[in-house]
Design an enzyme around this catalytic site. Structure first.
Site, short mmCIF file in Angstrom:
data_model
loop_
_atom_site.label_atom_id
_atom_site.label_comp_id
_atom_site.label_asym_id
_atom_site.label_seq_id
_atom_site.Cartn_x
_atom_site.Cartn_y
_atom_site.Cartn_z
N ASP A 8 0.93 -1.17 0.00
CA ASP A 8 -0.11 0.01 0.00
C ASP A 8 0.86 1.36 -0.19
OD1 ASP A 8 -2.05 1.74 0.61
OD2 ASP A 8 -1.53 1.70 2.82
N PHE A 9 0.46 2.45 -0.15
CA PHE A 9 1.31 3.58 -0.22
C PHE A 9 1.39 4.49 0.84
CE2 PHE A 9 2.61 8.05 -1.81
CZ PHE A 9 3.64 7.47 -1.97
N ASP A 10 0.24 4.99 1.06
CA ASP A 10 -0.03 6.15 2.28
C ASP A 10 -0.13 5.42 3.28
OD1 ASP A 10 -0.55 9.13 0.90
OD2 ASP A 10 -1.62 7.41 -0.25
N ASP A 193 -1.92 -0.83 5.84
CA ASP A 193 -2.18 -0.08 7.10
C ASP A 193 -3.63 0.06 7.18
OD1 ASP A 193 -2.25 2.25 5.26
OD2 ASP A 193 -2.34 3.39 7.03
MG LIG Z 1 -2.62 3.10 3.58
#
Ligand SMILES: [Mg+2]
Length: 247
Positions: A8-10, A193
């Site tokens: 995932d990124f953010d 996350d």
């Molecule tokens: Mg995220």
């Protein structure tokens, strides 16, 4: 054995910042990811709710795959995929965008992210007492949107609106595993996350390693890493181990 690394990124590779447009990957961290990607047995895929083009601007790792809009858009070497339902839903999302802009006009700190086939309403910059008002207005507007056509999820201080189709980060992972010719013995690892990563944790439950960034409570992930720094520590170890084994 191949290692398929899904991120995932953010909140996983970059800290969540007040304005999504300001999220940035540090040079050292990008270098580490690039070094992992250079290993022939490693394939990296970044899976995000962000628009595909934005994601590619934020993180550029040669030879990697990018999954934008929660899986509705996938791009990579010789790969360009847009889910047909995402194309079809564009006019409806245009209408919803206008309603959100009008309904929330005047509320300071609101960020409406138009991603074409999906929309995100971020309220992380809205002052505490106003948050309830944002939620009230959003829920009121949402009453008139066709439930048969859209799906609303709530993440970390964000509402996400997507076309209602059984397609999410989990389905995108499934699509990529097939596309990349995943075989028994290969090792997919997914690190994320947020609530939208749970779909991917589910798909990979019996096929790979799933890691939640943050507490494991209420998550389907098998393991957890405390924070983003711990993610990069884990990747450093992984790089050393894979390089040693030349997996
Ligand atoms: Mg995220």
């Amino acid at each position: 054995m191949r290692c398929l690394l899904f991120f995932d990124f953010d909140g996983t590779l970059t800290p969540i910042v007040a304005r999504p447009s300001l999220a940035k990957l540090g040079k050292d961290k990008l270098e580490l990811l690039k070094n992992l990607a250079k290993i022939p047995a490693v394939t990296i895929a970044i899976i995000s709710g962000r628009k595909l083009t934005t994601l590619k601007e934020k993180i550029n790792i040669p030879g990697s795959y990018y999954v934008g809009n929660h899986g509705f858009e996938i791009s990579g070497p010789k790969t360009n995929f847009v889910h047909p339902k995402a194309k079809e839903a564009k006019p409806l999302f245009k209408k919803i965008l206008l309603e959100l802009k009008k309904g929330l006009r005047g509320i300071k700190g609101i960020i409406i992210e138009d991603k074409g086939a999906t929309l995100s309403l971020h309220y992380r910059c809205v002052e505490g007492p106003k948050v309830a008002e944002v939620k009230r207005i959003f829920n009121k507007l949402a009453e008139s949107w066709p439930k048969s056509k859209i799906k609303i999820t709530e993440g970390k201080k964000v509402f996400e609106i997507r076309p209602k189709v059984k397609w999410d980060k989990g389905e995108a992972v499934r699509w990529l595993l097939k596309h990349l010719g995943f075989q028994k013995g290969d090792c997919p690892i997914y690190i994320g996350d947020d609530t939208t990563d749970e779909d991917a944790f589910k798909v990979l439950a019996s096929k790979g390693v799933t890691i939640k960034v943050g507490p494991l409570k209420n998550s389907l992930a098998q393991k957890s890493l405390k924070d983003i720094e711990a993610v990069y520590k884990f990747l450093e170890t992984l790089l050393l181990e894979i390089s040693a084994k030349s997996c």
